[in-house]
Scaffold this motif. Structure first.
Motif, PDB file in Angstrom:
ATOM      1  N   ILE A   6       0.859  -1.183   0.000  1.00 31.31           N
ATOM      2  CA  ILE A   6       0.000   0.000   0.000  1.00 31.31           C
ATOM      3  C   ILE A   6       0.892   1.229   0.000  1.00 31.31           C
ATOM      4  CG2 ILE A   6      -1.738   1.275   1.303  1.00 31.31           C
ATOM      5  CD1 ILE A   6      -2.731  -1.438   2.319  1.00 31.31           C
ATOM      6  N   LEU A   7       0.862   1.940  -1.098  1.00 36.50           N
ATOM      7  CA  LEU A   7       1.745   3.094  -1.243  1.00 36.50           C
ATOM      8  C   LEU A   7       0.955   4.362  -1.536  1.00 36.50           C
ATOM      9  CD1 LEU A   7       4.519   1.418  -3.407  1.00 36.50           C
ATOM     10  CD2 LEU A   7       4.752   2.169  -1.061  1.00 36.50           C
ATOM     11  N   ALA A  33       2.306   4.261  14.191  1.00 34.12           N
ATOM     12  CA  ALA A  33       2.797   3.838  15.498  1.00 34.12           C
ATOM     13  C   ALA A  33       4.132   4.511  15.805  1.00 34.12           C
ATOM     14  CB  ALA A  33       2.960   2.327  15.517  1.00 34.12           C
ATOM     15  N   SER A  34       4.267   4.980  17.023  1.00 36.06           N
ATOM     16  CA  SER A  34       5.522   5.617  17.408  1.00 36.06           C
ATOM     17  C   SER A  34       6.374   4.675  18.256  1.00 36.06           C
ATOM     18  CB  SER A  34       5.246   6.919  18.164  1.00 36.06           C
ATOM     19  OG  SER A  34       4.389   6.671  19.243  1.00 36.06           O
ATOM     20  N   MET A  35       5.853   3.499  18.480  1.00 34.08           N
ATOM     21  CA  MET A  35       6.612   2.471  19.195  1.00 34.08           C
ATOM     22  C   MET A  35       6.514   1.180  18.398  1.00 34.08           C
ATOM     23  SD  MET A  35       5.420   3.105  23.152  1.00 34.08           S
ATOM     24  CE  MET A  35       4.434   1.664  22.948  1.00 34.08           C
ATOM     25  N   LEU A  36       7.425   0.277  18.648  1.00 42.57           N
ATOM     26  CA  LEU A  36       7.328  -1.038  18.026  1.00 42.57           C
ATOM     27  C   LEU A  36       5.982  -1.656  18.361  1.00 42.57           C
ATOM     28  CD1 LEU A  36      10.752  -2.807  18.702  1.00 42.57           C
ATOM     29  CD2 LEU A  36       9.874  -2.007  16.513  1.00 42.57           C
ATOM     30  N   VAL A  37       5.364  -2.243  17.355  1.00 47.62           N
ATOM     31  CA  VAL A  37       4.108  -2.944  17.601  1.00 47.62           C
ATOM     32  C   VAL A  37       4.393  -4.431  17.467  1.00 47.62           C
ATOM     33  CG1 VAL A  37       1.731  -3.305  16.831  1.00 47.62           C
ATOM     34  CG2 VAL A  37       2.774  -1.037  16.632  1.00 47.62           C
ATOM     35  N   ALA A  47       5.179  -3.872  13.325  1.00 49.05           N
ATOM     36  CA  ALA A  47       5.380  -2.545  12.764  1.00 49.05           C
ATOM     37  C   ALA A  47       6.488  -1.833  13.527  1.00 49.05           C
ATOM     38  CB  ALA A  47       4.094  -1.737  12.829  1.00 49.05           C
ATOM     39  N   ARG A  48       7.279  -1.086  12.747  1.00 46.23           N
ATOM     40  CA  ARG A  48       8.363  -0.317  13.353  1.00 46.23           C
ATOM     41  C   ARG A  48       8.122   1.163  13.100  1.00 46.23           C
ATOM     42  NH1 ARG A  48      13.025  -3.514  13.896  1.00 46.23           N
ATOM     43  NH2 ARG A  48      12.812  -5.543  12.871  1.00 46.23           N
ATOM     44  N   PRO A  49       8.391   1.969  14.087  1.00 49.37           N
ATOM     45  CA  PRO A  49       8.215   3.415  13.897  1.00 49.37           C
ATOM     46  C   PRO A  49       9.300   3.969  12.976  1.00 49.37           C
ATOM     47  CG  PRO A  49       9.161   2.958  16.053  1.00 49.37           C
ATOM     48  CD  PRO A  49       8.845   1.632  15.430  1.00 49.37           C
ATOM     49  N   LYS A  55       6.657   1.295   9.454  1.00 50.63           N
ATOM     50  CA  LYS A  55       6.986   0.253   8.494  1.00 50.63           C
ATOM     51  C   LYS A  55       6.262  -1.015   8.941  1.00 50.63           C
ATOM     52  CE  LYS A  55      11.012  -1.868   6.358  1.00 50.63           C
ATOM     53  NZ  LYS A  55      10.621  -3.281   6.506  1.00 50.63           N
ATOM     54  N   ILE A  56       5.346  -1.472   8.112  1.00 49.20           N
ATOM     55  CA  ILE A  56       4.525  -2.611   8.490  1.00 49.20           C
ATOM     56  C   ILE A  56       5.220  -3.900   8.071  1.00 49.20           C
ATOM     57  CG2 ILE A  56       2.240  -3.672   8.284  1.00 49.20           C
ATOM     58  CD1 ILE A  56       2.255  -0.811   9.497  1.00 49.20           C
ATOM     59  N   GLU A  57       5.382  -4.789   9.003  1.00 51.51           N
ATOM     60  CA  GLU A  57       6.055  -6.050   8.703  1.00 51.51           C
ATOM     61  C   GLU A  57       5.107  -7.224   8.872  1.00 51.51           C
ATOM     62  OE1 GLU A  57       9.765  -6.343  10.702  1.00 51.51           O
ATOM     63  OE2 GLU A  57      10.466  -4.435   9.916  1.00 51.51           O
ATOM     64  N   ALA A  58       3.844  -6.976   8.618  1.00 57.31           N
ATOM     65  CA  ALA A  58       2.833  -8.020   8.716  1.00 57.31           C
ATOM     66  C   ALA A  58       1.982  -7.965   7.459  1.00 57.31           C
ATOM     67  CB  ALA A  58       1.967  -7.784   9.959  1.00 57.31           C
ATOM     68  N   HIS A  59       1.136  -8.942   7.286  1.00 61.29           N
ATOM     69  CA  HIS A  59       0.234  -8.939   6.141  1.00 61.29           C
ATOM     70  C   HIS A  59      -0.949  -8.032   6.448  1.00 61.29           C
ATOM     71  CE1 HIS A  59       2.567 -12.209   4.603  1.00 61.29           C
ATOM     72  NE2 HIS A  59       2.253 -12.993   5.620  1.00 61.29           N
ATOM     73  N   VAL A  60      -1.124  -7.004   5.628  1.00 61.29           N
ATOM     74  CA  VAL A  60      -2.257  -6.102   5.831  1.00 61.29           C
ATOM     75  C   VAL A  60      -3.481  -6.722   5.174  1.00 61.29           C
ATOM     76  CG1 VAL A  60      -3.189  -3.800   5.402  1.00 61.29           C
ATOM     77  CG2 VAL A  60      -0.749  -4.083   5.894  1.00 61.29           C
ATOM     78  N   LEU A  61      -4.488  -7.007   5.979  1.00 56.57           N
ATOM     79  CA  LEU A  61      -5.709  -7.617   5.456  1.00 56.57           C
ATOM     80  C   LEU A  61      -6.721  -6.562   5.054  1.00 56.57           C
ATOM     81  CD1 LEU A  61      -6.156 -10.403   8.153  1.00 56.57           C
ATOM     82  CD2 LEU A  61      -5.045 -10.606   5.927  1.00 56.57           C
ATOM     83  N   LYS A  62      -6.717  -5.475   5.794  1.00 56.82           N
ATOM     84  CA  LYS A  62      -7.742  -4.463   5.593  1.00 56.82           C
ATOM     85  C   LYS A  62      -7.266  -3.150   6.178  1.00 56.82           C
ATOM     86  CE  LYS A  62     -12.365  -5.730   6.235  1.00 56.82           C
ATOM     87  NZ  LYS A  62     -13.496  -5.934   7.162  1.00 56.82           N
ATOM     88  N   VAL A  63      -7.614  -2.069   5.500  1.00 58.93           N
ATOM     89  CA  VAL A  63      -7.336  -0.744   6.032  1.00 58.93           C
ATOM     90  C   VAL A  63      -8.635  -0.194   6.590  1.00 58.93           C
ATOM     91  CG1 VAL A  63      -6.529   1.585   5.490  1.00 58.93           C
ATOM     92  CG2 VAL A  63      -5.517  -0.391   4.326  1.00 58.93           C
ATOM     93  N   LEU A  64      -8.583   0.210   7.821  1.00 57.20           N
ATOM     94  CA  LEU A  64      -9.789   0.688   8.486  1.00 57.20           C
ATOM     95  C   LEU A  64      -9.761   2.213   8.550  1.00 57.20           C
ATOM     96  CD1 LEU A  64      -9.541  -1.793  11.465  1.00 57.20           C
ATOM     97  CD2 LEU A  64     -10.952  -2.095   9.456  1.00 57.20           C
TER      98      LEU A  64
END
Ligand SMILES: [Zn+2]
Length: 65
Positions: A6-7, A33-37, A47-49, A55-64
Motif C-alpha cells: 500500500i503506497l 505507530a511511534s513504538m514497536l508494535v 510494525a516499526r516506527p 513500516k509494516i512487517e505483517a500482512h495487511v488484510l484491511k485498512v480501516l
C-alpha cells in the motif's frame, strides 16, 4: 494469495487490520505507530516506527478508516 503494497500517500493516520506472518494472529495496529508494535500472541514485531507511517512487517488484510 497476492501480497500487495500500500503506497497511497495519505496524511491521515489509519488503523490496519493485519495478520502476523508467524502465528496467523489477527490484530489491529495503528499505521503511525511511534513504538514497536508486536504480535499479541507470539511477540513478533509487526510494525516499526519511522517518524511517519510505520513500516509494516505483517500482512495487511484491511485498512480501516
Ligand atoms: Zn504472531
Amino acid at each position: 494469495m497476492k501480497k500487495r503494497k500500500i503506497l497511497i500517500p495519505e496524511p491521515k493516520s489509519k488503523f490496519l487490520y493485519v495478520r502476523c506472518p508467524d502465528c496467523g494472529n489477527e490484530q489491529i495496529i495503528f499505521d503511525h505507530a511511534s513504538m514497536l508494535v508486536r504480535c499479541g500472541v507470539c511477540n513478533r514485531i509487526l510494525a516499526r516506527p519511522t517518524g511517519g507511517t510505520a513500516k509494516i512487517e505483517a500482512h495487511v488484510l484491511k485498512v480501516l478508516g
